[in-house]
Write an enzyme that holds these catalytic residues in place. Structure first.
Site, mmCIF file in Angstrom:
data_model
loop_
_atom_site.group_PDB
_atom_site.id
_atom_site.type_symbol
_atom_site.label_atom_id
_atom_site.label_comp_id
_atom_site.label_asym_id
_atom_site.label_seq_id
_atom_site.Cartn_x
_atom_site.Cartn_y
_atom_site.Cartn_z
ATOM 1 C CB ILE A 24 -0.981 0.010 1.278
ATOM 2 C CG1 ILE A 24 -0.006 -0.162 2.544
ATOM 3 C CG2 ILE A 24 -2.142 -1.086 0.921
ATOM 4 C CD1 ILE A 24 -1.247 -0.024 3.627
ATOM 5 N N GLY A 25 2.124 1.111 0.186
ATOM 6 C CA GLY A 25 2.928 2.303 0.256
ATOM 7 C C GLY A 25 4.568 1.964 0.077
ATOM 8 C CG ASP A 143 8.384 15.327 9.359
ATOM 9 O OD1 ASP A 143 8.684 14.424 8.711
ATOM 10 O OD2 ASP A 143 7.926 16.402 8.873
ATOM 11 N NE ARG A 147 5.625 15.493 5.055
ATOM 12 C CZ ARG A 147 5.766 16.773 5.219
ATOM 13 N NH1 ARG A 147 4.643 17.485 4.812
ATOM 14 N NH2 ARG A 147 6.343 17.393 6.007
ATOM 15 C CG ASN A 148 4.931 12.501 8.737
ATOM 16 O OD1 ASN A 148 4.794 11.806 7.633
ATOM 17 N ND2 ASN A 148 5.537 13.529 8.977
ATOM 18 C CG ASP A 161 5.754 8.503 8.716
ATOM 19 O OD1 ASP A 161 5.998 9.161 7.667
ATOM 20 O OD2 ASP A 161 5.470 7.222 8.873
HETATM 21 N N1 LIG Z 1 -0.061 4.714 1.339
HETATM 22 C C1 LIG Z 1 -0.141 4.412 2.578
HETATM 23 O O1 LIG Z 1 0.822 4.379 3.307
HETATM 24 C C2 LIG Z 1 -1.333 3.735 2.974
HETATM 25 C C3 LIG Z 1 -2.505 3.562 2.120
HETATM 26 C C4 LIG Z 1 -3.510 3.070 2.824
HETATM 27 C C5 LIG Z 1 -3.584 2.631 4.217
HETATM 28 C C6 LIG Z 1 -2.255 2.839 4.940
HETATM 29 N N2 LIG Z 1 -2.496 2.473 6.244
HETATM 30 C C7 LIG Z 1 -1.357 2.245 7.417
HETATM 31 N N3 LIG Z 1 -1.990 1.979 8.576
HETATM 32 C C8 LIG Z 1 -1.139 1.950 9.358
HETATM 33 C C9 LIG Z 1 0.144 2.218 9.400
HETATM 34 C C10 LIG Z 1 0.655 2.570 7.968
HETATM 35 N N4 LIG Z 1 1.793 2.941 7.991
HETATM 36 C C11 LIG Z 1 2.893 2.986 8.747
HETATM 37 C C12 LIG Z 1 3.505 3.786 9.128
HETATM 38 CL CL1 LIG Z 1 3.124 5.602 8.722
HETATM 39 C C13 LIG Z 1 4.634 3.998 10.062
HETATM 40 C C14 LIG Z 1 5.031 2.673 10.723
HETATM 41 C C15 LIG Z 1 4.304 1.483 10.104
HETATM 42 C C16 LIG Z 1 3.240 1.494 9.429
HETATM 43 O O2 LIG Z 1 2.654 0.418 9.148
HETATM 44 C C17 LIG Z 1 3.580 -0.465 9.740
HETATM 45 O O3 LIG Z 1 4.538 0.182 10.478
HETATM 46 N N5 LIG Z 1 -0.300 2.717 7.176
HETATM 47 C C18 LIG Z 1 -1.253 3.515 4.491
#
Ligand SMILES: NC(=O)c1cccc(Nc2nccc(Nc3c(Cl)ccc4c3OCO4)n2)c1
Length: 300
Positions: A24-25, A143, A147-148, A161
Site C-alpha cells: 500500500i506504500g 515532523d 502526510r504523517n 511516522d
Molecule cells: N499509502 C499508505 O501508506 C497507506 C495507504 C492506505 C492505508 C495505509 N494505512 C496504514 N495504517 C497503519 C500504518 C501505516 N503505515 C505505517 C507507518 Cl506511517 C509507520 C509505521 C508502520 C506503518 O505500517 C506498519 O508500520 N499505514 C497506508
C-alpha cells in the site's frame, strides 16, 4: 541501542502469523508498507506491515528499530498503535493497527463537499489530543504534518511516522538547511530553522500548519512559493490566510500557533479546549460578518 531496546519493549511476533495481502506504500528502496492480517488463534485482525528488505544498511536497520522502539512506548487513541515486530527473521517487520484511509493529506484531497467543518474539527481535535499526549511525555515529534497523520475507517486521526522524526531522513518534504540539518520547512517554526530549537512549542507551530492543511482540504502550505520566499515573508510577519469558508475563529487559533515567540503559542491542552468549545457550540464559529441559518448547516 534500538537493536537491544526493541527486544525489551516490543512484542516479537511469529512471522508465520502475519499474512501479507498487498503493498500500500513504498518508502526508500528498502522499505515497503503492506496491508495484511495478524492471525491470533482462530481470528485475525487487519494490520499494516512495514518491511525492511534484506541488504538494508545498518543505518536503515537502526532507524527501523528506533521507530519500533518509539511507537512501543506510546499508548494513546490518537497515536498509531504498535502490535509487534519481527526481528528474528528476514525481512524485519513493524506491525501496527491498520488505518484504512491512509494519510490525512491524500484523504482530504477531493473531499471538499463530503466533510463538514464540524467533522474537520473533530479530526483536528484528535490530532491535538495525540500531540498533547506526546507533549505530556516530553516527546517532540519534529515532523507533524498531514502526510504523517493516518486516518481510520471511522475517521479517527492518529499521529504516525516516528522513526523519521529524529532525522527526517525519509520525508520527501524535508530539505537541507544552510547549516546542514534536514527539515520540512513549510511546517517548521522559525526558531527550528534558525537555531534547531525543537520543542513541544515548535510542534504546536507545525500543528497550526496541519490545521491549515485540514481546513483547506489538503492544499499545499504556501502553495508554489519557494522555501526562500516562505522563510523571508514569515520573518516579515506574513502568515497563511484563512482557507476558503474557514471560520475566522479557527484561523485565529492557527495564527496563535504561529506566534513568532514560542512561549506565546497555546499549549496543546488549550487547543483541545478551544476546539471542544467550537465543536459543542458551532454558533461560536459564526464569523463576525453577517450570516444566515445556512451557515450553521454548512458548519454541520
Ligand atoms: N499509502 C499508505 O501508506 C497507506 C495507504 C492506505 C492505508 C495505509 N494505512 C496504514 N495504517 C497503519 C500504518 C501505516 N503505515 C505505517 C507507518 Cl506511517 C509507520 C509505521 C508502520 C506503518 O505500517 C506498519 O508500520 N499505514 C497506508
Amino acid at each position: 541501542d534500538p537493536h537491544n531496546g526493541v527486544k525489551e519493549i516490543a512484542t516479537e511476533l511469529d512471522q508465520t502469523k502475519i499474512k501479507i495481502e498487498c503493498v500500500i506504500g513504498r518508502g526508500r528502496w528498502c522499505l515497503t508498507v503492506c496491508r495484511g492480517k495478524l492471525i491470533s488463534g482462530k481470528t485475525s485482525i487487519p494490520v499494516a506491515v512495514k518491511r525492511l528488505k534484506e541488504g538494508a544498511s545498518l543505518i536503515d536497520h537502526t532507524n527501523f528499530l528506533r521507530e519500533a522502539c518509539t511507537m512501543a512506548q506510546f499508548d494513546h487513541p490518537n497515536i498509531i498503535q504498535l502490535k509487534g515486530v519481527v526481528t528474528k527473521s528476514i525481512p524485519a517487520m513493524i506491525i501496527t493497527e491498520f488505518m484504512e484511509n491512509g494519510s490525512l493529506d491524500k484523504f482530504l484531497q477531493g473531499k471538499v463537499n463530503e466533510l463538514t467543518a464540524s467533522r474537520l474539527l473533530e479530526m483536528l481535535r484528535g490530532i491535538a489530543s495525540g500531540m498533547n499526549y506526546l507533549s505530556s511525555i516530553k516527546y517532540i515529534h519534529r515532523d507533524l504534518a498531514a502526510r504523517n497523520i493516518l486516518v481510520s475507517s471511522d475517521l479517527v486521526c492518529k499521529v504516525s511516522d516516528f522513526g523519521l522524526s529524529r532525522t527526517l531522513e525519509n520525508d520527501p518534504q524535508a530539505t537541507y538547511t544552510t547549516q546542514g540539518g534536514k527539515i520540512a520547512l513549510r511546517w517548521t517554526a522559525p526558531e527550528c530553522i534558525r537555531f534547531r530549537q525543537f520543542t513541544s512549542a515548535s510542534d504546536v507551530w507545525s500543528y497550526g500548519i496541519v490545521m491549515w492543511e485540514v481546513m483547506s482540504y489538503g492544499e499545499k502550505p504556501y502553495w508554489d512559493m519557494s522555501n526562500e520566499v516562505v522563510t523571508e515573508v514569515l520573518e516579515d510577519g506574513y502568515r497563511l490566510p484563512a482557507p476558503e469558508n474557514c471560520p475566522v475563529s479557527i484561523h485565529n487559533l492557527m495564527l496563535k500557533c504561529w506566534s513568532y515567540e514560542a512561549k506565546r503559542r497555546p499549549h496543546p491542552i488549550e487547543i483541545i479546549r478551544t476546539l471542544d468549545q467550537f465543536i459543542k457550540q458551532p454558533n461560536l464559529l459564526l464569523d463576525t460578518k453577517s450570516h444566515d441559518a445556512s451557515e450553521l448547516d454548512r458548519l454541520g
